[in-house]
Design an enzyme around this catalytic site. Structure first.
Site, PDB file in Angstrom:
ATOM      1  N   ALA A  87       0.533  -1.293  -0.349  1.00 16.74           N
ATOM      2  CA  ALA A  87       0.075   0.029  -0.194  1.00 16.74           C
ATOM      3  C   ALA A  87       0.954   0.768  -0.171  1.00 16.74           C
ATOM      4  O   ALA A  87       0.904   2.119   0.458  1.00 16.74           O
ATOM      5  CB  ALA A  87      -0.704  -0.163   1.091  1.00 16.74           C
ATOM      6  N   CYS A  88       1.298   1.237  -1.605  1.00 17.46           N
ATOM      7  CA  CYS A  88       2.535   2.469  -1.595  1.00 17.46           C
ATOM      8  C   CYS A  88       1.448   3.818  -0.792  1.00 17.46           C
ATOM      9  O   CYS A  88       2.409   5.213  -1.036  1.00 17.46           O
ATOM     10  CB  CYS A  88       2.919   2.838  -2.139  1.00 17.46           C
ATOM     11  SG  CYS A  88       2.161   2.306  -3.851  1.00 17.46           S
ATOM     12  N   HIS A  89       0.140   3.857  -1.057  1.00 16.26           N
ATOM     13  CA  HIS A  89      -0.428   4.966  -0.840  1.00 16.26           C
ATOM     14  C   HIS A  89      -0.400   6.283   0.794  1.00 16.26           C
ATOM     15  O   HIS A  89      -1.127   6.922   1.105  1.00 16.26           O
ATOM     16  CB  HIS A  89      -1.474   5.103  -0.464  1.00 16.26           C
ATOM     17  CG  HIS A  89      -2.222   4.337  -0.026  1.00 16.26           C
ATOM     18  ND1 HIS A  89      -2.355   2.542  -0.315  1.00 16.26           N
ATOM     19  CD2 HIS A  89      -2.929   3.834   0.641  1.00 16.26           C
ATOM     20  CE1 HIS A  89      -3.325   1.967  -0.034  1.00 16.26           C
ATOM     21  NE2 HIS A  89      -4.334   3.206   0.975  1.00 16.26           N
TER      22      HIS A  89
END
Length: 149
Positions: A87-89
Site C-alpha cells: 500500500a504505497c499510498h
C-alpha cells in the site's frame, strides 16, 4: 450502390499465411534467471509493515532502508503490487503534504485518489492535502520498520 469484390480478390484475401515461427514452443514453464539490480523488494517489504490507517514519510522510510527519499519514491511509482499488498499510498512527504502518487503530484486526480484511499482507512486531513492524523488519532509517522538486509 456498394462496390463488390470479385471472386478472385476474395480468394487472395483468404489465403493462408505461413506461420512466422518455424518451430513450436514445447514448454510454457517460466524460470527466473535474473536477480534484482536494486533494493525495490526491500522497499516493498518495508511498506507492507505500515499498518492500515497509518502513514510514514519518504524520509523515514528511506532512512530505515539507508537509501534516499527520491529513490523510494521512484520505486513506489513503479510498484507492481499497488494498492495491495504493498500500500504505497501510506507514504507521504515529511512536511505532511500528501506527496505524489503513481507519478502524479500536486492538485491532480492521482493525488486525490491517494487522499481518498487514506481517508477510507480512517486518516484525516486539514485543508486540501495536509495530513492531520492517523486513524487512531495520533499524528506520529510510523517508524517501527524491521529491515532484513
Amino acid at each position: 450502390m456498394p462496390h463488390l469484390r470479385s471472386n478472385s480478390s476474395l480468394r487472395r484475401a483468404t489465403q493462408v499465411i505461413p506461420d512466422p515461427l518455424p518451430y513450436k514452443i514445447k514448454s510454457t514453464k517460466v524460470v527466473q534467471t535474473f536477480k534484482s539490480k536494486d533494493s525495490d523488494v526491500t522497499i516493498y517489504d518495508a511498506v507492507r509493515q505500515i499498518p492500515t490507517g497509518h502513514v510514514t514519510s519518504y524520509k523515514i522510510l528511506s532512512d530505515a532502508l539507508k537509501s534516499a527519499p527520491r529513490a523510494v519514491g521512484q520505486a513506489l511509482k513503479l510498484n507492481p503490487f499497488c494498492p495491495l499488498p504493498v500500500a504505497c499510498h501510506r507514504i507521504i512527504a515529511s512536511d505532511r503534504t500528501i506527496g505524489g502518487f503513481s507519478g502524479g503530484s500536486g492538485d491532480s486526480q492521482l493525488t486525490a485518489n491517494k487522499k481518498s484511499k487514506l481517508e477510507a482507512e480512517g486518516c484525516e486531513f486539514k485543508h486540501d492535502y495536509i495530513f492531520k492524523s492517523n486513524a487512531d488519532g495520533s499524528t506520529d509517522f510510523f517508524s517501527d520498520f524491521k529491515i532484513v538486509q
